[in-house]
Design a protein around this motif. Structure first.
Motif, PDB file in Angstrom:
ATOM      1  N   VAL A 165       0.849  -1.194   0.000  1.00 50.83           N
ATOM      2  CA  VAL A 165       0.000   0.000   0.000  1.00 50.83           C
ATOM      3  C   VAL A 165       0.885   1.245   0.000  1.00 50.83           C
ATOM      4  O   VAL A 165       1.885   1.320   0.722  1.00 50.83           O
ATOM      5  CB  VAL A 165      -0.918   0.007   1.241  1.00 50.83           C
ATOM      6  N   GLU A 166       0.523   2.228  -0.802  1.00 51.35           N
ATOM      7  CA  GLU A 166       1.331   3.447  -0.918  1.00 51.35           C
ATOM      8  C   GLU A 166       0.696   4.608  -0.164  1.00 51.35           C
ATOM      9  O   GLU A 166      -0.533   4.721  -0.077  1.00 51.35           O
ATOM     10  CB  GLU A 166       1.518   3.815  -2.386  1.00 51.35           C
ATOM     11  N   ALA A 167       1.550   5.469   0.376  1.00 53.81           N
ATOM     12  CA  ALA A 167       1.080   6.637   1.130  1.00 53.81           C
ATOM     13  C   ALA A 167       2.095   7.765   0.992  1.00 53.81           C
ATOM     14  O   ALA A 167       3.276   7.536   0.679  1.00 53.81           O
ATOM     15  CB  ALA A 167       0.893   6.275   2.600  1.00 53.81           C
ATOM     16  N   MET A 168       1.638   8.995   1.235  1.00 55.34           N
ATOM     17  CA  MET A 168       2.507  10.163   1.199  1.00 55.34           C
ATOM     18  C   MET A 168       3.090  10.403   2.587  1.00 55.34           C
ATOM     19  O   MET A 168       2.369  10.385   3.591  1.00 55.34           O
ATOM     20  CB  MET A 168       1.721  11.394   0.754  1.00 55.34           C
ATOM     21  N   VAL A 169       4.419  10.633   2.648  1.00 56.32           N
ATOM     22  CA  VAL A 169       5.071  10.864   3.943  1.00 56.32           C
ATOM     23  C   VAL A 169       6.073  12.021   3.834  1.00 56.32           C
ATOM     24  O   VAL A 169       6.703  12.220   2.794  1.00 56.32           O
ATOM     25  CB  VAL A 169       5.805   9.604   4.440  1.00 56.32           C
ATOM     26  N   PRO A 170       6.256  12.790   4.917  1.00 53.56           N
ATOM     27  CA  PRO A 170       7.290  13.821   4.964  1.00 53.56           C
ATOM     28  C   PRO A 170       8.568  13.231   5.558  1.00 53.56           C
ATOM     29  O   PRO A 170       8.619  12.035   5.874  1.00 53.56           O
ATOM     30  CB  PRO A 170       6.676  14.853   5.898  1.00 53.56           C
ATOM     31  N   ASP A 171       9.562  14.073   5.783  1.00 51.77           N
ATOM     32  CA  ASP A 171      10.785  13.562   6.416  1.00 51.77           C
ATOM     33  C   ASP A 171      10.527  13.328   7.900  1.00 51.77           C
ATOM     34  O   ASP A 171       9.498  13.727   8.455  1.00 51.77           O
ATOM     35  CB  ASP A 171      11.965  14.512   6.184  1.00 51.77           C
ATOM     36  N   LYS A 172      11.478  12.682   8.566  1.00 54.11           N
ATOM     37  CA  LYS A 172      11.272  12.246   9.950  1.00 54.11           C
ATOM     38  C   LYS A 172      11.055  13.427  10.897  1.00 54.11           C
ATOM     39  O   LYS A 172      10.255  13.321  11.839  1.00 54.11           O
ATOM     40  CB  LYS A 172      12.464  11.402  10.411  1.00 54.11           C
ATOM     41  N   ALA A 173      11.751  14.547  10.675  1.00 53.77           N
ATOM     42  CA  ALA A 173      11.597  15.697  11.563  1.00 53.77           C
ATOM     43  C   ALA A 173      10.152  16.196  11.552  1.00 53.77           C
ATOM     44  O   ALA A 173       9.570  16.498  12.606  1.00 53.77           O
ATOM     45  CB  ALA A 173      12.556  16.814  11.145  1.00 53.77           C
ATOM     46  N   GLU A 174       9.558  16.276  10.361  1.00 47.92           N
ATOM     47  CA  GLU A 174       8.168  16.733  10.276  1.00 47.92           C
ATOM     48  C   GLU A 174       7.219  15.665  10.829  1.00 47.92           C
ATOM     49  O   GLU A 174       6.200  15.999  11.462  1.00 47.92           O
ATOM     50  CB  GLU A 174       7.805  17.074   8.829  1.00 47.92           C
ATOM     51  N   GLN A 175       7.556  14.410  10.619  1.00 49.86           N
ATOM     52  CA  GLN A 175       6.745  13.336  11.193  1.00 49.86           C
ATOM     53  C   GLN A 175       6.657  13.471  12.715  1.00 49.86           C
ATOM     54  O   GLN A 175       5.587  13.336  13.307  1.00 49.86           O
ATOM     55  CB  GLN A 175       7.363  11.972  10.848  1.00 49.86           C
ATOM     56  N   LYS A 176       7.801  13.738  13.345  1.00 46.55           N
ATOM     57  CA  LYS A 176       7.834  13.850  14.804  1.00 46.55           C
ATOM     58  C   LYS A 176       7.003  15.044  15.287  1.00 46.55           C
ATOM     59  O   LYS A 176       6.321  14.969  16.324  1.00 46.55           O
ATOM     60  CB  LYS A 176       9.277  13.956  15.302  1.00 46.55           C
ATOM     61  N   LYS A 177       7.051  16.152  14.568  1.00 48.51           N
ATOM     62  CA  LYS A 177       6.254  17.326  14.922  1.00 48.51           C
ATOM     63  C   LYS A 177       4.766  16.974  14.893  1.00 48.51           C
ATOM     64  O   LYS A 177       3.994  17.318  15.793  1.00 48.51           O
ATOM     65  CB  LYS A 177       6.537  18.464  13.947  1.00 48.51           C
ATOM     66  N   ILE A 178       4.354  16.312  13.825  1.00 53.89           N
ATOM     67  CA  ILE A 178       2.952  15.918  13.662  1.00 53.89           C
ATOM     68  C   ILE A 178       2.546  14.949  14.771  1.00 53.89           C
ATOM     69  O   ILE A 178       1.469  15.086  15.365  1.00 53.89           O
ATOM     70  CB  ILE A 178       2.738  15.294  12.276  1.00 53.89           C
ATOM     71  N   SER A 179       3.418  14.003  15.079  1.00 53.98           N
ATOM     72  CA  SER A 179       3.123  13.027  16.130  1.00 53.98           C
ATOM     73  C   SER A 179       2.892  13.702  17.467  1.00 53.98           C
ATOM     74  O   SER A 179       1.962  13.351  18.203  1.00 53.98           O
ATOM     75  CB  SER A 179       4.270  12.018  16.262  1.00 53.98           C
ATOM     76  N   ARG A 180       3.736  14.689  17.810  1.00 51.96           N
ATOM     77  CA  ARG A 180       3.609  15.361  19.107  1.00 51.96           C
ATOM     78  C   ARG A 180       2.270  16.080  19.239  1.00 51.96           C
ATOM     79  O   ARG A 180       1.638  16.061  20.295  1.00 51.96           O
ATOM     80  CB  ARG A 180       4.771  16.338  19.317  1.00 51.96           C
ATOM     81  N   VAL A 181       1.832  16.725  18.156  1.00 47.64           N
ATOM     82  CA  VAL A 181       0.551  17.439  18.188  1.00 47.64           C
ATOM     83  C   VAL A 181      -0.595  16.464  18.437  1.00 47.64           C
ATOM     84  O   VAL A 181      -1.454  16.687  19.302  1.00 47.64           O
ATOM     85  CB  VAL A 181       0.318  18.213  16.875  1.00 47.64           C
ATOM     86  N   PHE A 182      -0.617  15.365  17.695  1.00 43.00           N
ATOM     87  CA  PHE A 182      -1.728  14.431  17.843  1.00 43.00           C
ATOM     88  C   PHE A 182      -1.671  13.672  19.165  1.00 43.00           C
ATOM     89  O   PHE A 182      -2.721  13.303  19.715  1.00 43.00           O
ATOM     90  CB  PHE A 182      -1.758  13.461  16.654  1.00 43.00           C
ATOM     91  N   LYS A 183      -0.476  13.449  19.687  1.00 41.18           N
ATOM     92  CA  LYS A 183      -0.378  12.819  21.009  1.00 41.18           C
ATOM     93  C   LYS A 183      -0.977  13.724  22.080  1.00 41.18           C
ATOM     94  O   LYS A 183      -1.630  13.253  23.014  1.00 41.18           O
ATOM     95  CB  LYS A 183       1.087  12.505  21.339  1.00 41.18           C
ATOM     96  N   THR A 184      -0.768  15.047  21.940  1.00 34.85           N
ATOM     97  CA  THR A 184      -1.351  16.001  22.886  1.00 34.85           C
ATOM     98  C   THR A 184      -2.876  15.974  22.808  1.00 34.85           C
ATOM     99  O   THR A 184      -3.566  15.950  23.838  1.00 34.85           O
ATOM    100  CB  THR A 184      -0.847  17.423  22.599  1.00 34.85           C
ATOM    101  N   VAL A 185      -3.396  15.977  21.592  1.00 35.65           N
ATOM    102  CA  VAL A 185      -4.856  15.916  21.412  1.00 35.65           C
ATOM    103  C   VAL A 185      -5.400  14.609  21.975  1.00 35.65           C
ATOM    104  O   VAL A 185      -6.420  14.590  22.670  1.00 35.65           O
ATOM    105  CB  VAL A 185      -5.232  16.072  19.928  1.00 35.65           C
ATOM    106  N   ASP A 186      -4.721  13.500  21.701  1.00 34.05           N
ATOM    107  CA  ASP A 186      -5.172  12.205  22.216  1.00 34.05           C
ATOM    108  C   ASP A 186      -5.157  12.176  23.745  1.00 34.05           C
ATOM    109  O   ASP A 186      -6.039  11.569  24.368  1.00 34.05           O
ATOM    110  CB  ASP A 186      -4.277  11.088  21.674  1.00 34.05           C
ATOM    111  N   SER A 187      -4.150  12.824  24.346  1.00 30.43           N
ATOM    112  CA  SER A 187      -4.085  12.871  25.816  1.00 30.43           C
ATOM    113  C   SER A 187      -5.291  13.617  26.381  1.00 30.43           C
ATOM    114  O   SER A 187      -5.870  13.208  27.397  1.00 30.43           O
ATOM    115  CB  SER A 187      -2.790  13.546  26.263  1.00 30.43           C
TER     116      SER A 187
END
Length: 405
Positions: free
Chosen positions: A358-380
């Motif tokens: 399956v194919e998907a669009m991804v950014p580099d790891k630095a941007e991935q980590k930024k996105i992860s932190r935001v959604f982890k805060t919302v999930d918390s």
């Protein structure tokens, strides 16, 4: 009658200053049954009309013990001529509506009306509208008639197999326990405050879920775009298309575990195709993993696990390689509707060999980590309000058991 089986009718928990035993009365002597009509849903609107219609399905699912007509979304009769033709009794504040038919033991669920502001209210299909013949404090009847203290006596009176119902005559023969009006008022006010807190946290929870859905929509590219609608400052490079297998260094199903080895508690969580399944005494994975359910009704659902865990053969465990972030993959997978890649059979299933392609669009790891932190805060925040909701609902359930006889 103020005693039952030789014991005074006194609740486990009550407000200070109240010591008199409650009185036992027959429901048919306290509440009169009113007439109701059946109205077609085609005759109703969510916003237009001056007369409200109370449908049994809404009593069972949407409405609480007290229905505040000033705040709740209740279907209305669009045409005043239709309302005028009804031969049913108009309802008013303090009236109670009981669902008399359902497909389970929820038969007997009740809602008490308040804040009708003089607008006509009708009782609809499969309901019993009742009106107190004496003085009752606002909120008492709605909560008491939904408590286990009253509702437990309805179970042997219910009739039917698939569709269950209770008759008016059977309901009229049930017994009620009633304190003084002053004590009723304290009880009604207490549950009103508790319900307000539950509603407040439910709204916060719902708003956060909507916010997360909107953010997922805008922070991941869609429609073949190389750029998301919203991104963090400093990131301008286009996202790149990659196969899911290229983003990870582990992408495989877990292992079988005997059901006898899974219990409600234990040192290590067990994750299956639909998420947390229970606990066990051993583990087969350690660290942070994104999990994809590969079988069952929720085939394609996504979870995340951290620490020592046991993953069954119905869960696909994914760990990102050094160029990617595992938490980001959890949120990315959630946007891909992976269930669409399951086999077309009576028991849907996802093959790892298909998922890795399956194919998907991804950014580099630095941007991935930024996105992860935001959604982890919302999930918390979502988890916080979810836990508060569960706590408040448990408190209410306990109080309903202990504040009524």
């Amino acid at each position: 009658m103020a005693e039952q089986h030789g014991k005074a009718l006194v609740p486990q928990i009550r407000f200070a200053g109240f010591t008199d035993p409650w009185e036992q009365r027959k429901l048919g002597d306290e509440l009169e049954f009113l007439r109701n009509n059946t109205l077609s849903r085609a005759e109703l609107s969510e916003s237009e009309g001056t007369a409200f219609d109370i449908h049994y399905g809404d009593v069972l699912i949407k409405y609480g013990s007290v229905l505040n007509l000033e705040k709740a979304k209740v279907p209305r009769i669009m045409d005043s001529a239709i309302a005028d033709r009804q031969t049913c009794d108009r309802l008013q504040d303090g009236d109670v509506i009981i669902a008399d038919t359902a497909e389970d033991s929820a038969v007997g669920k009740c809602t008490e009306l308040c804040n009708s502001k003089g607008k006509m209210v009708f009782s609809g299909l499969h309901t019993m509208p009742l009106r107190p013949m004496g003085e009752y404090a606002s909120g008492y009847l709605g909560h008491y008639l939904n408590s286990s203290a009253f509702h437990s006596q309805l179970l042997p009176l219910m009739q039917g197999i698939k569709v269950i119902s209770i008759s008016r005559s059977a309901m009229a023969d049930t017994t009620m326990t009633v304190p003084s009006v002053d004590e009723q008022r304290q009880i009604g006010a207490f549950f009103d405050r508790l319900d307000s807190l539950i509603t407040l946290h439910q709204r916060k929870y719902d708003k956060l879920c909507v916010l997360k859905k909107s953010m997922l929509d805008k922070m991941f590219p869609k429609g073949g775009s190389l750029y998301p609608e919203i991104r963090f400052a400093g990131f301008t490079d286009p996202w790149e298309q990659r196969k899911l297998g290229e983003l990870s260094n582990e992408f495989k199903s877990g292992e079988f575990i005997c059901a006898d080895n899974v219990s409600v508690s234990g040192p290590y969580p067990v994750y299956g195709g639909n998420g947390l399944r229970g606990y066990t005494t051993t583990f087969n994975h350690e660290g942070l993993y994104t999990l994809i359910g590969r079988q069952g009704a929720l085939c394609g659902n996504v979870n995340i696990a951290d620490g020592k865990s046991y993953f069954t053969e119905h869960a696909v465990a994914v760990k990102a390689n050094h160029l990617n972030d595992t938490t980001f993959l959890y949120y990315l997978f959630g946007t891909l509707d992976l269930g669409q890649y399951s086999g077309q059979s009576a028991q849907p299933g996802l093959a790892v060999s298909n998922l890795v392609e399956v194919e998907a669009m991804v950014p580099d790891k630095a941007e991935q980590k930024k996105i992860s932190r935001v959604f982890k805060t919302v999930d918390s925040l979502i988890t916080l309000h979810q836990r508060k909701l569960e706590l408040l609902r448990n408190i209410k359930k306990s109080m309903l058991d202990k504040m009524f006889v």
